[in-house]
Write an enzyme that holds these catalytic residues in place. Structure first.
Site, PDB file in Angstrom:
ATOM      1  CB  THR A  72      -6.319  -7.655  -5.866  1.00 28.40           C
ATOM      2  OG1 THR A  72      -7.018  -7.378  -7.080  1.00 28.40           O
ATOM      3  CG2 THR A  72      -6.514  -9.119  -5.506  1.00 28.40           C
ATOM      4  CD  GLN A 182     -12.688   1.273 -11.830  1.00 33.57           C
ATOM      5  OE1 GLN A 182     -12.615   2.330 -12.459  1.00 33.57           O
ATOM      6  NE2 GLN A 182     -11.976   0.203 -12.158  1.00 33.57           N
ATOM      7  CB  THR A 240      11.683  -4.439   0.808  1.00 37.84           C
ATOM      8  OG1 THR A 240      12.479  -5.350   1.566  1.00 37.84           O
ATOM      9  CG2 THR A 240      12.479  -3.177   0.519  1.00 37.84           C
ATOM     10  CB  CYS A 328      -9.702  -8.691 -12.686  1.00 41.73           C
ATOM     11  SG  CYS A 328      -8.603  -7.432 -12.014  1.00 41.73           S
TER      12      CYS A 328
END
Length: 382
Positions: A72, A182, A240, A328
């Site tokens: 995403t 995918q 980080t 999702c």
């Protein structure tokens, strides 16, 4: 009786090799990779090695791999910053071409860009889920800045002709992005041969850890930062670094890519067996999508006079994990946008169940799964 897990398109189990590779960086080697001392440099070396590994697997340069939190974020970075960079250069909102069957990470990002004044064309697929490259070509405008077409559809498994679409993009000096979430680890990918400028991937789709992924950015593409802060990822993605996650992703990637042919040979037999049995033993069952241009792990079937969500719950109670589409979008009660785009009506789309197989699934398990499915469908039909 053990549960049967048939939702590998949503997420996969972390492989033993990936976990083992991560452990030192979760325990003893916990140094911050941005630190200048030796302890931190061990983490930096691990990140650099992971970057080299990922790059080789898609025929890219290590300098073209940027680590992210997953697909995403990578999709957002590719679309938003490409569009904004065009606007900054020209003073005009650009035009984006994508498809009506993309993952929500693409569609919702495009909707966001439309609200900001950018134009988006959504190409409709054929009934099989295939995108006709000629439709892409016909949609190109003078201000088209980006074409984004997924490599493998997450709901019906259609493998799209991205190499041909990428060629069309390059012939018209347009950047080409593919959401390969995918596909990576399941199909061979060569970014050069496939004419790909930007590529998104996510580790948890190929037996890597959750929360890490990468974006391939071709050296010739200018893509400003999405996240601002420190100088990580060569000043283009602050924050980080998740060293254990990146190391685990690289280990999982090597393992998955090395076993693509082996897994395909095994899983496609199980997949075809499930499809054949379901269509024979359950009346009014219909396979959604195309069998020829389909990823070997995907089964998407609709059942007449059945509510897909109710069936998912029944299967869950019987010990079979499946889904009705994208993880999702699992909380949405709307019919699948992918299935309606390929011509199914709301009732047909709402009756569909997706089974996605992995390397750990077995033929014996598949027969038990079909028996569970048959029982649940009959119970729901009364």
């Amino acid at each position: 009786m053990e549960r049967i897990y048939y939702d590998n398109a949503a997420t996969t189990r972390l492989s033993d090799k990936a976990l083992a590779s991560m452990m030192p960086y979760l325990t003893d080697n916990f140094g911050n990779a941005s630190s200048a001392y030796e302890f931190g440099m061990k983490s930096r070396e691990a990140i650099d090695k992971s970057r080299d590994t990922i790059a080789k697997l898609i025929n890219a340069r290590p300098s073209e791999i940027y680590f992210t939190s997953g697909g995403t974020e990578s999709d957002n970075w590719a679309l938003i910053r490409t569009a904004e960079h065009f606007e900054e250069k020209t003073g005009k909102e650009g035009h984006i071409i994508t498809t009506a069957i993309e993952h929500p990470a693409i569609l919702n990002t495009c909707a966001y860009l439309e609200k900001r004044g950018f134009e988006v064309t959504y190409i409709k697929p054929e009934k099989s889920g295939l995108i006709d490259p000629r439709k892409i070509k016909d949609a190109i405008k003078e201000n088209t800045v980006l074409i984004s077409v997924m490599l493998v559809n997450n709901e019906i498994g259609t493998i799209e002709p991205v190499a041909e679409i990428g060629k069309i993009a390059h012939e018209n000096n347009i950047i080409f992005h593919t959401d390969a979430v995918q596909a990576f680890g399941h199909l061979p990918i060569n970014v050069s041969a496939m004419n790909i400028d930007l590529l998104s991937a996510s580790a948890h789709k190929f037996n890597g850890p959750l929360g890490v992924g990468f974006l391939y950015i071709n050296t010739g593409i200018t893509l400003p930062s999405l996240i601002h802060g420190g100088s990580q990822e060569r000043n283009r993605r602050a924050g980080t670094e998740n060293v254990p996650g990146l190391v685990g992703m690289a280990a999982a990637a090597v393992e998955s890519v090395s076993k693509i042919n082996e897994n395909r040979e095994k899983i496609i037999k199980i997949r075809d067996h499930i499809i054949d049995r379901v269509l024979k033993v359950i009346p009014d069952a219909k396979l959604n999508g195309n069998i020829e241009n389909r990823i070997y792990s995907n089964v998407n079937i609709g059942f007449k006079n059945i509510d897909g969500e109710s069936l998912i719950i029944a299967l869950d109670m019987a010990g079979l994990d499946a889904s009705s589409g994208s993880a999702c979008s699992a909380m949405s009660h709307d019919p699948s946008h992918v299935l309606t785009a390929i011509g199914l009506n709301s009732e047909e789309a709402g009756s569909a169940v997706r089974f996605t197989l992995g390397s750990e699934n077995t033929m014996e398990e598949s027969d038990r799964a079909v028996d569970i499915l048959k029982t649940c469908v009959e119970r729901l039909r009364g």
